[in-house]
Design an enzyme around this catalytic site. Structure first.
Site, PDB file in Angstrom:
ATOM      1  N   HIS A 145       3.376   1.424  -4.129  1.00 54.93           N
ATOM      2  CA  HIS A 145       3.792   1.409  -2.721  1.00 54.93           C
ATOM      3  C   HIS A 145       3.551  -0.001  -2.165  1.00 54.93           C
ATOM      4  O   HIS A 145       2.574  -0.657  -2.532  1.00 54.93           O
ATOM      5  CB  HIS A 145       3.001   2.452  -1.925  1.00 54.93           C
ATOM      6  CG  HIS A 145       3.537   2.637  -0.542  1.00 54.93           C
ATOM      7  ND1 HIS A 145       3.239   1.768   0.484  1.00 54.93           N
ATOM      8  CD2 HIS A 145       4.378   3.558  -0.025  1.00 54.93           C
ATOM      9  CE1 HIS A 145       3.879   2.167   1.577  1.00 54.93           C
ATOM     10  NE2 HIS A 145       4.579   3.243   1.293  1.00 54.93           N
ATOM     11  N   SER A 204      10.693   4.568   8.009  1.00 55.82           N
ATOM     12  CA  SER A 204      11.019   5.103   9.339  1.00 55.82           C
ATOM     13  C   SER A 204      12.043   6.233   9.308  1.00 55.82           C
ATOM     14  O   SER A 204      12.895   6.335  10.195  1.00 55.82           O
ATOM     15  CB  SER A 204      11.476   3.976  10.277  1.00 55.82           C
ATOM     16  OG  SER A 204      10.421   3.036  10.463  1.00 55.82           O
ATOM     17  N   ASN A 239       4.539  11.133   2.196  1.00 55.36           N
ATOM     18  CA  ASN A 239       3.425  10.240   1.878  1.00 55.36           C
ATOM     19  C   ASN A 239       2.508  10.190   3.102  1.00 55.36           C
ATOM     20  O   ASN A 239       2.832   9.542   4.085  1.00 55.36           O
ATOM     21  CB  ASN A 239       3.989   8.844   1.545  1.00 55.36           C
ATOM     22  CG  ASN A 239       2.904   7.804   1.380  1.00 55.36           C
ATOM     23  OD1 ASN A 239       1.721   8.133   1.259  1.00 55.36           O
ATOM     24  ND2 ASN A 239       3.298   6.538   1.376  1.00 55.36           N
ATOM     25  N   GLU A 269      12.166   1.122  -0.545  1.00 56.28           N
ATOM     26  CA  GLU A 269      11.540   1.041   0.781  1.00 56.28           C
ATOM     27  C   GLU A 269      11.494  -0.410   1.243  1.00 56.28           C
ATOM     28  O   GLU A 269      10.569  -1.146   0.882  1.00 56.28           O
ATOM     29  CB  GLU A 269      10.112   1.592   0.714  1.00 56.28           C
ATOM     30  CG  GLU A 269      10.032   3.028   0.275  1.00 56.28           C
ATOM     31  CD  GLU A 269       8.749   3.672   0.785  1.00 56.28           C
ATOM     32  OE1 GLU A 269       8.850   4.687   1.478  1.00 56.28           O
ATOM     33  OE2 GLU A 269       7.649   3.155   0.512  1.00 56.28           O
ATOM     34  N   GLU A 290       2.343  -1.009   0.496  1.00 55.35           N
ATOM     35  CA  GLU A 290       1.021  -1.216   1.116  1.00 55.35           C
ATOM     36  C   GLU A 290      -0.032  -1.496   0.052  1.00 55.35           C
ATOM     37  O   GLU A 290      -0.995  -2.226   0.292  1.00 55.35           O
ATOM     38  CB  GLU A 290       0.653   0.018   1.964  1.00 55.35           C
ATOM     39  CG  GLU A 290       1.471   0.033   3.254  1.00 55.35           C
ATOM     40  CD  GLU A 290       1.720   1.414   3.834  1.00 55.35           C
ATOM     41  OE1 GLU A 290       1.057   2.385   3.418  1.00 55.35           O
ATOM     42  OE2 GLU A 290       2.605   1.518   4.699  1.00 55.35           O
ATOM     43  N   LYS A 304      -0.334   8.886   3.392  1.00 54.93           N
ATOM     44  CA  LYS A 304      -1.145   7.648   3.483  1.00 54.93           C
ATOM     45  C   LYS A 304      -2.608   8.016   3.781  1.00 54.93           C
ATOM     46  O   LYS A 304      -3.057   9.072   3.350  1.00 54.93           O
ATOM     47  CB  LYS A 304      -0.550   6.688   4.514  1.00 54.93           C
ATOM     48  CG  LYS A 304       0.936   6.444   4.242  1.00 54.93           C
ATOM     49  CD  LYS A 304       1.531   5.315   5.034  1.00 54.93           C
ATOM     50  CE  LYS A 304       3.011   5.189   4.688  1.00 54.93           C
ATOM     51  NZ  LYS A 304       3.654   4.045   5.320  1.00 54.93           N
ATOM     52  N   GLY A 314       7.141   2.110   8.789  1.00 55.53           N
ATOM     53  CA  GLY A 314       6.236   2.267   9.922  1.00 55.53           C
ATOM     54  C   GLY A 314       6.620   1.441  11.137  1.00 55.53           C
ATOM     55  O   GLY A 314       5.827   1.286  12.060  1.00 55.53           O
TER      56      GLY A 314
HETATM   57  P1  PGA Z   1       7.261   5.530   7.287  1.00 57.02           P
HETATM   58  O1  PGA Z   1       6.588   5.232   5.849  1.00 57.02           O
HETATM   59  O2  PGA Z   1       8.158   6.720   7.091  1.00 57.02           O
HETATM   60  O3  PGA Z   1       6.105   5.817   8.199  1.00 57.02           O
HETATM   61  O4  PGA Z   1       8.019   4.313   7.667  1.00 57.02           O
HETATM   62  C1  PGA Z   1       7.332   5.353   4.670  1.00 57.02           C
HETATM   63  C2  PGA Z   1       6.484   4.989   3.486  1.00 57.02           C
HETATM   64  O5  PGA Z   1       5.730   4.018   3.553  1.00 57.02           O
HETATM   65  O6  PGA Z   1       6.539   5.653   2.422  1.00 57.02           O
END
Ligand code: PGA
Length: 256
Positions: free
Chosen positions: A94, A213, A9, A166, A96, A11, A172
């Site tokens: 997601h 992460s 992903n 998640e 976010e 983003k 992140g």
């Molecule tokens: P990250 O993001 O691996 O940077 O923690 C994962 C995600 O949001 O899909």
């Protein structure tokens, strides 16, 4: 047996030119690991260019979001009809999007249904916040998200979809969940809820990723867990060697 699936992903990262360079850098390495399903989810504007680069490979393409309507007066939105034929997967709900763009469980359900209507495989994201995690509300919250996302879907659809667990506190932050912790939520809560809603076969068939992460250094910890079928990778999917390593390690650990 569930085939492992690793999705990147990206983003809101990479211009079209940068996306092309990144795919050129990782394409060969990714294409070699045929026993793992591999999906790249670049920003919308890079989908066409990346699709072209992936055409001679077995690597699949996904969008990061979409609207549930086919068309209409929804300024700035992208419809499933526009994605159909261009990509095979779409990330839905997601955290976010839920957090910054007001996406609701009902919208996530509509998008999930729209994905199936148009032959796209949804990667539906669920996960609890840090406050919920600390308050011991993970099970209740994730169960509610799964029930809402799956409302009205057939068992056959659920079997073919992807769910990404998640935990928001792990995204992140560099603070990943533990393998055992994620395995428990995925096995007991996510598959448990699906077994209640459908049946045990459906619960065992759906592929569930861990996300938050994930790096080459910790992917093995997650992939050794029996309930975890892959990963949704954010930050580490932006570095070609890291993403290829994550896919390679997944194949090794899963023994596929
Ligand atoms: P990250 O993001 O691996 O940077 O923690 C994962 C995600 O949001 O899909």
């Amino acid at each position: 047996m569930r085939i492992p699936i690793i999705a990147g992903n990206w983003k809101m990262n990479k211009t079209v030119d940068e996306a092309v360079s990144l795919v050129r850098e990782m394409r060969r390495g990714l294409n070699e690991v045929r026993s793992v399903d591999r999906v790249l989810c670049p920003p919308f504007v890079a989908l066409a260019a990346v699709a072209e680069l992936l055409r001679p490979t077995a690597i699949k393409l996904g969008a990061q979001n979409m609207h549930w309507e086919d068309k209409g007066a929804y300024t700035g939105e992208i419809s499933p009809l526009m994605l159909k034929g261009l990509c095979q997967y779409v990330i839905v709900g997601h955290s976010e999007r839920r957090q910054y763009f007001g996406e609701t469980d009902q919208g996530v359900n509509r998008k999930t249904k729209a994905a199936f209507t148009h032959g796209l495989t949804p990667i539906v994201c669920v996960g609890e916040s840090l406050a919920q995690h600390e308050a011991g509300q993970t099970e209740e919250w994730v169960c509610g998200q799964v029930r809402a996302a799956l409302a009205g879907l057939s068992a056959e659809q659920v079997r073919s979809m992807i769910i990404a667990y998640e935990p928001i506190w792990a995204i992140g932050t560099g603070k990943a969940a533990t393998g055992a912790g994620a395995n428990a939520v995925i096995g007991l809560t996510i598959r448990g809820t699906i077994a209640d809603l459908y049946d045990e076969d459906t619960a065992q068939a759906v592929r569930v990723q861990y996300g938050g992460s994930v790096t080459p250094a910790n992917i093995a910890e997650f992939m050794t867990q029996p309930e975890i079928d892959g990963a949704l990778v954010g930050g580490a999917s932006l570095k070609a060697s890291d993403f290829v390593d994550i896919v390679r390690i997944t194949a090794q650990v899963k023994g596929v």
